[in-house]
Design an enzyme around this catalytic site. Structure first.
Site, PDB file in Angstrom:
ATOM      1  N   HIS A 194      18.412 -20.251  34.185  1.00  0.00           N
ATOM      2  CA  HIS A 194      18.663 -21.540  33.561  1.00  0.00           C
ATOM      3  C   HIS A 194      18.719 -21.441  32.048  1.00  0.00           C
ATOM      4  CE1 HIS A 194      17.717 -26.030  33.295  1.00  0.00           C
ATOM      5  NE2 HIS A 194      18.775 -25.927  34.041  1.00  0.00           N
ATOM      6  N   LYS A 196      19.925 -20.668  28.386  1.00  0.00           N
ATOM      7  CA  LYS A 196      21.262 -20.762  27.778  1.00  0.00           C
ATOM      8  C   LYS A 196      21.308 -20.080  26.417  1.00  0.00           C
ATOM      9  CE  LYS A 196      21.127 -25.091  30.237  1.00  0.00           C
ATOM     10  NZ  LYS A 196      21.223 -24.476  31.501  1.00  0.00           N
ATOM     11  N   HIS A 413      22.658 -34.484  28.643  1.00  0.00           N
ATOM     12  CA  HIS A 413      22.234 -33.290  29.379  1.00  0.00           C
ATOM     13  C   HIS A 413      21.142 -32.583  28.576  1.00  0.00           C
ATOM     14  CE1 HIS A 413      23.073 -29.215  31.248  1.00  0.00           C
ATOM     15  NE2 HIS A 413      22.955 -29.984  32.293  1.00  0.00           N
ATOM     16  N   LYS A 415      17.560 -31.597  26.958  1.00  0.00           N
ATOM     17  CA  LYS A 415      16.153 -31.501  27.336  1.00  0.00           C
ATOM     18  C   LYS A 415      15.349 -31.477  26.046  1.00  0.00           C
ATOM     19  CE  LYS A 415      18.578 -29.236  30.661  1.00  0.00           C
ATOM     20  NZ  LYS A 415      20.025 -29.275  30.641  1.00  0.00           N
TER      21      LYS A 415
END
Length: 521
Positions: A194, A196, A413, A415
């Site tokens: 996950h 990036k 999107h 976080k």
DNA sequence: CGACAAGTAGCTGTAGGTGC
DNA sequence: GCACCTACAGCTACTTGTCG
């Protein structure tokens, strides 16, 4: 210079490959250890085998010997030697003379088609700087390789892609240009790659990029419906290195030629799949967050205000919220983790709801907010939450706030964790403190981990399922007065993308529900 | 992304054997 | 009869892999 560049490239690639190979080797070791032929039951079946204690001791010894699931830290927690850190500090001034776009690090919102440009947004082209990019390490959960190839000039950029080893990724590997290389991190069972993280090398500086979005056009605003956020910092080449051309050093030296001194006040927070114990527990998942907060001098025994925005929500419970809250306070006491672990504890029950309801806000869009967004429900395929978790008695429904973007009609999107301290007049200090986390971790146990007790050692372990990474950016201001720091404190550090404080869910409202086999968050 | 099921490890209680 | 021991069943907690 060209030959030096060549060797640097090779060193960087080799080191990354070695790092991943190290994981791979551990995995191979694990497989080998796990694939020992089972003991021949019949061979030990006889009168001579009746020393049960001895048998039990032997069995325990075997179990202990083949217990590789726990990841020990020695291989990962390579701290920079004090001498090297000192040397880095000495070159700070010289490094500052080299002009780089973001020497102190910055947080940007992604540009979105249809909205006016502002100082706070950034395009993927501006991150990658195609014409100057020499070497790029990309990691992502989801890819659009055609789109990515349009953003990178493969004739002058070497690319290393770090991906989950799915069938798609393997296919991509076969179709990739020759100067694309791939790495597939170990996963230890189910979970997500996950992270990036991007590392981009330009001729005079290294750019570290931590976005919340994947390498797809939707996440970088090109479809006009989704927003993400990006942290990036540029580390200039140190002048002494520039004088030392042609010296063939290893990867450590290769990276040490970049001036990391500007990152001293920025915390790197990550999660790695698997169980982690001993010192490494303190560096992984939410306990890593706590350790980072503490190390940056941001720990507090007082209450804090926590605002968390996420694109996906897990099946979270009160004890998980409590654990995250304590991490945000910077509590690193492993034994205290146990308090939030017992399933029977009040914190896992609805009775725990009042504890943080005034200080912990979870920003997640309502169904109506998604339906009214520019892209409508079709645009929310990467915003995931299951209806059945919403109805579980242990889900902290009263902490939910509608996530409404302040760019009208955009979904997020991103976080983001925003934490603000309170100041006490008794403490006699006027220093107000806040910090922000920006990264890939959603609000879930898969991302932040949970504490379990190892059956053989009795020690606490932190178990994560995903690769995640992010940064903690401290904000320090001097201000008089009591009470929590105002949200305005983040101005200049992090652009706040949503309306704060978020509106509480009405009684007849519910979150956007979406669940799919493969999530891409 | 978590639920779920199957498998495993470890703890505990106890039936039954043995020696005194 | 009692103490001690082994073997084993039952239970719980945890790991691992599959599924949606």
């Amino acid at each position: 210079m060209a030959s030096t560049d060549e060797s640097e490239n090779e060193q960087l690639e080799r080191a990354i490959a070695l790092s991943l190979q190290d994981h791979a080797e551990r995995t191979v070791e694990n497989v080998l250890q796990h694939s020992e032929p089972p003991p021949n039951k019949f061979a030990s079946f006889g009168l001579g085998s009746l020393d049960r204690k001895k048998m039990e001791d032997e069995r325990l010894a075997r179990v202990a010997a083949k217990r590789p699931r726990v990841v020990h830290d020695e291989g990962y927690a390579a701290e920079m030697p004090a001498s090297k850190r000192m040397a880095l500090q000495k070159v700070t001034q010289a490094a500052e003379k080299i002009a780089v776009p973001f020497p102190k690090g910055t947080v940007k919102r992604t540009w979105v088609r249809g909205f006016d440009r502002s100082a706070d947004d950034i395009k993927i082209e501006e991150v990658l700087q195609r014409d100057k990019l020499l070497l790029a390490l990309f990691s992502s959960y989801q890819w659009d390789e055609t789109w990515l190839l349009s953003k990178v000039d493969i004739s002058c950029t070497k690319v290393l892609l770090v991906a989950f080893a799915s069938d798609e990724a393997q296919e991509m590997r076969q179709n990739a240009p020759s100067n694309f290389k791939f790495c597939f991190p170990y996963m230890r069972g189910p979970g997500s790659m996950h992270s990036k993280l991007q590392i981009l090398r330009f001729s005079s500086y290294l750019r570290i990029v931590i976005p919340s979005g994947n390498l797809v056009p939707n996440d970088w605003g090109e479809t006009g419906v989704m927003e993400n956020m990006v942290f990036l910092i540029d580390l200039p080449l140190k002048d002494y290195y520039l004088r030392a051309m042609g010296v063939d050093t290893g990867m450590v030296n290769s990276l040490s030629k970049y001036d990391f001194s500007r990152t001293e006040d920025i915390g790197f927070v990550y999660s790695m799949p698997g169980s982690h114990e001993s010192n490494f527990l303190c560096q992984n998942g939410y306990h890593g967050l706590a350790t980072t907060i503490s190390a940056l001098g941001l720990a507090t025994g007082s209450s804090v205000e926590v605002d968390i925005a996420c694109a996906s929500l897990g099946s979270i419970k009160y004890d998980f919220v409590h654990a995250i809250y304590r991490a945000c306070q910077g509590h690193t006491d492993i034994e205290k983790l146990e308090e939030s672990k017992h399933p029977g504890s009040s914190l896992s029950q609805r009775s725990g709801q009042s504890e943080h309801q005034d200080s912990f806000r979870i920003y997640f869009p309502t169904h109506e907010t998604v339906a009214r967004s520019r892209g409508g429900e079709n645009a929310a395929g990467t915003i995931c939450f299951q209806e059945k978790w919403w109805h579980m008695s242990s889900f902290p429904t009263e902490l939910m706030r509608d996530c409404v973007n302040n760019r009208d009609g955009l979904l997020m999107h991103t976080k983001l964790i925003l934490v603000r301290h309170r100041t006490s007049s008794e403490a006699g200090t006027s220093k107000k403190v806040a910090w922000a986390y920006l990264g890939s971790a959603n609000l879930s146990e898969s991302a932040w981990g949970r504490v379990v007790t190892d059956r053989t050692t009795g020690k606490k372990k932190l178990m994560c399922r995903n690769w995640e990474c992010g940064v903690v950016l401290p904000v320090r201001v001097s201000e008089q007065g009591n009470g929590p720091v105002d949200m305005k404190v983040f101005q200049g550090t992090v652009p706040i993308p949503m309306q704060v404080p978020g509106r509480k869910y009405l009684q007849n409202e519910h979150p956007w529900f979406f669940h799919r086999h493969v999530q891409s968050t």
